[in-house]
Design a protein around this motif. Structure first.
Motif, short mmCIF file in Angstrom:
data_model
loop_
_atom_site.label_atom_id
_atom_site.label_comp_id
_atom_site.label_asym_id
_atom_site.label_seq_id
_atom_site.Cartn_x
_atom_site.Cartn_y
_atom_site.Cartn_z
N VAL A 109 54.03 65.65 53.70
CA VAL A 109 54.58 64.99 54.89
C VAL A 109 55.41 65.96 55.72
CG1 VAL A 109 56.02 63.12 55.75
CG2 VAL A 109 54.68 62.78 53.67
N HIS A 110 55.14 65.96 57.03
CA HIS A 110 56.00 66.62 58.01
C HIS A 110 56.82 65.54 58.69
CE1 HIS A 110 53.32 70.46 58.62
NE2 HIS A 110 53.77 70.32 57.40
N VAL A 111 58.14 65.67 58.63
CA VAL A 111 59.05 64.72 59.25
C VAL A 111 59.50 65.27 60.60
CG1 VAL A 111 61.41 63.81 59.12
CG2 VAL A 111 59.88 63.59 57.16
N PHE A 112 59.31 64.47 61.66
CA PHE A 112 59.72 64.87 63.01
C PHE A 112 60.93 64.04 63.39
CE2 PHE A 112 58.96 64.96 67.73
CZ PHE A 112 59.10 66.34 67.89
N THR A 153 58.79 68.08 54.63
CA THR A 153 59.16 69.25 55.43
C THR A 153 59.70 68.77 56.77
OG1 THR A 153 57.41 70.55 54.39
CG2 THR A 153 58.35 71.42 56.42
N LEU A 154 60.88 69.26 57.15
CA LEU A 154 61.55 68.77 58.35
C LEU A 154 61.24 69.61 59.58
CD1 LEU A 154 65.13 68.05 56.90
CD2 LEU A 154 63.13 66.54 56.93
N PHE A 155 61.05 68.91 60.71
CA PHE A 155 60.87 69.56 62.01
C PHE A 155 61.75 68.84 63.01
CE2 PHE A 155 57.07 70.52 59.67
CZ PHE A 155 56.69 71.80 60.07
N GLN A 156 62.49 69.61 63.80
CA GLN A 156 63.42 69.01 64.75
C GLN A 156 62.80 68.90 66.13
OE1 GLN A 156 67.49 70.02 64.26
NE2 GLN A 156 67.97 69.87 66.44
N GLY A 157 63.03 67.75 66.81
CA GLY A 157 62.54 67.56 68.17
C GLY A 157 62.38 66.10 68.50
N ASP A 158 61.91 65.80 69.71
CA ASP A 158 61.61 64.44 70.11
C ASP A 158 60.41 64.45 71.04
OD1 ASP A 158 62.50 65.02 72.77
OD2 ASP A 158 64.57 64.65 72.14
N PHE A 159 60.00 63.27 71.52
CA PHE A 159 58.77 63.17 72.29
C PHE A 159 58.85 63.88 73.63
CE2 PHE A 159 57.16 58.94 70.24
CZ PHE A 159 56.95 59.64 69.05
N SER A 160 60.05 64.23 74.07
CA SER A 160 60.17 64.95 75.34
C SER A 160 59.92 66.44 75.17
CB SER A 160 61.57 64.72 75.94
OG SER A 160 62.56 65.32 75.12
N ASN A 161 59.66 66.88 73.94
CA ASN A 161 59.44 68.30 73.66
C ASN A 161 58.08 68.47 72.99
OD1 ASN A 161 59.49 70.97 72.88
ND2 ASN A 161 61.58 70.90 72.05
N PRO A 162 56.99 68.52 73.79
CA PRO A 162 55.64 68.59 73.22
C PRO A 162 55.41 69.80 72.33
CG PRO A 162 55.55 68.02 75.54
CD PRO A 162 56.97 68.41 75.25
N LEU A 201 56.66 69.12 68.90
CA LEU A 201 55.78 68.20 68.19
C LEU A 201 54.49 68.89 67.76
CD1 LEU A 201 55.48 64.47 68.84
CD2 LEU A 201 53.42 65.75 68.28
N SER A 202 53.96 69.78 68.61
CA SER A 202 52.77 70.54 68.24
C SER A 202 53.02 71.41 67.02
CB SER A 202 52.31 71.42 69.41
OG SER A 202 51.84 70.64 70.48
N SER A 203 54.19 72.02 66.96
CA SER A 203 54.53 72.83 65.79
C SER A 203 54.56 71.97 64.53
CB SER A 203 55.89 73.51 65.99
OG SER A 203 55.85 74.42 67.06
N ALA A 204 55.14 70.78 64.66
CA ALA A 204 55.21 69.88 63.51
C ALA A 204 53.83 69.38 63.10
CB ALA A 204 56.12 68.70 63.83
N ALA A 205 52.90 69.28 64.06
CA ALA A 205 51.57 68.73 63.80
C ALA A 205 50.59 69.74 63.23
CB ALA A 205 50.99 68.15 65.10
N LEU A 209 65.11 62.99 52.61
CA LEU A 209 63.65 63.09 52.67
C LEU A 209 63.19 64.50 52.33
CD1 LEU A 209 62.92 60.99 55.89
CD2 LEU A 209 62.58 60.30 53.52
N SER A 210 63.96 65.49 52.76
CA SER A 210 63.65 66.87 52.40
C SER A 210 63.73 67.08 50.89
CB SER A 210 64.61 67.82 53.13
OG SER A 210 64.38 69.16 52.75
#
Length: 338
Positions: A29-32, A50-59, A62-66, A44-45
């Motif tokens: 799991v990647h957590v955004f 695996t944690l990734f920081q950001g929100d929907f305003s930062n594509p 999100l691409s890095s997390a995906a 959760l970690s």
């Protein structure tokens, strides 16, 4: 072989349940999340996400997390821009995800053909007026988000449509929207009939269904389906009885008559919500829910687990929704069991 899934909204009750269930199924799991240092994110970690920081305003975040993911759990941001955020998130996800990917979305139980006909009728079933802007806004928001997912080009998708969250009865903000007299008068007041049924959802159950829809992508029971969810179906009186038993506080159910119900629906968005529920009735077949073979909670078990929060909520007489704008109400109504 385990696959990797991206979970948005992972620190809320539903998202956290998605993460822990996927991990229990042997998936990665990647957590955004906006805040990777929060207590829940760190827990959760520790569980293996695996944690990734950001929100929907930062594509780009999100691409890095995906990157390398086989699917995404999409918990959208409620409000008038929900479809735009969903579209941005899905485009960012597709840019980095594996080709045969899946999206699982949570939306609203009221997104179906019958509701659409009611909301879009000239007077929406009322004698003189269209529904409150909240009602059309809420329905349109969910419909637009669902359409975004269906037209995204992602090969596999499942839309989960829960209804009333059990967490609403302990949450200090949401409670006033649905039952403003609950803490002040110890009453569940609604313009429904005694036999009207309410689909009740334990947020954890929604997460379990979402996790299985991700991990079992392509299976007929999930593939291109909009599934209305409920953990349990109860009448207003049954809900009052559960609240009373768990809290030790006497809670009464109170019903408005037909004339009062119509007047309330014409003048107030909460009244229209009750008109909606009374007109459309229950939408979930509990035998069908149980046929998935996944565990389902109950209102009593949920409230018992959160008894201290419930008692605090029932004794909190501050607040109200009177000064909230339609956009604020949309955001509050979509907190997804937070």
């Amino acid at each position: 072989m385990p696959e990797t899934y991206l979970v948005t909204g992972a620190t809320g009750n539903i998202g956290r349940s998605v993460v822990t269930t996927l991990l229990s199924l042997g998936q990665k799991v990647h957590v955004f999340t906006r805040n990777t240092s929060s207590k829940i994110a760190q827990e959760l970690s520790s569980d293996g996400a695996t944690l990734f920081q950001g929100d929907f305003s930062n594509p780009s975040a999100l691409s890095s997390a995906a990157r390398g993911c086989s699917g995404i759990f999409l918990l959208t941001i409620p409000g008038p821009d929900a479809a735009t955020f969903a579209s941005t998130a899905l485009e960012a996800f597709k840019s980095a995800a594996l080709p045969d990917s899946v999206v699982v979305l949570t939306t609203s139980i009221f997104n179906d053909e019958k509701t659409s006909k009611l909301v879009n009728s000239p007077n929406a079933g009322l004698p003189n007026k269209p529904p409150h802007p909240f009602v059309t806004g809420y329905w349109s928001m969910n419909d637009a988000v669902e359409t975004t997912v269906k037209e995204s080009g992602i090969p596999h998708w499942t839309i989960l449509r829960p209804a009333y969250f059990m967490s609403n009865y302990k949450d200090f903000n949401i409670r006033y929207i649905h039952f403003p007299a609950l803490s002040t008068e110890k009453k569940l007041v609604a313009a429904v009939k005694p036999e009207t049924k309410f689909e009740m959802n334990d947020p954890h159950d929604i997460g379990v269904f979402a996790a299985h829809a991700l991990a079992e992508k392509g299976q007929p029971r999930w593939e291109h389906k909009g599934i209305s969810l409920a953990s349990e179906i109860l009448t207003l009186e049954e809900k009052a009885a559960v609240l009373s038993r768990v809290s030790g506080i006497n809670i009464q159910a109170e019903f408005a008559d037909e004339a009062e119900s119509t007047k309330s629906a014409e003048n107030d968005f909460v009244g229209y919500m009750w008109f909606w529920q009374r007109t459309l009735s229950a939408k979930v077949d509990m035998d069908e829910m149980r046929s998935f073979g996944l565990p389902l909670g109950s209102f009593e078990k949920y409230l018992t687990k959160h008894r201290e929060e419930l008692i605090r909520a029932l004794n909190d007489t501050k607040g109200g929704y009177g000064d909230m704008s339609t956009d604020e109400l949309l955001a509050a109504a979509g907190q997804h069991g937070a």
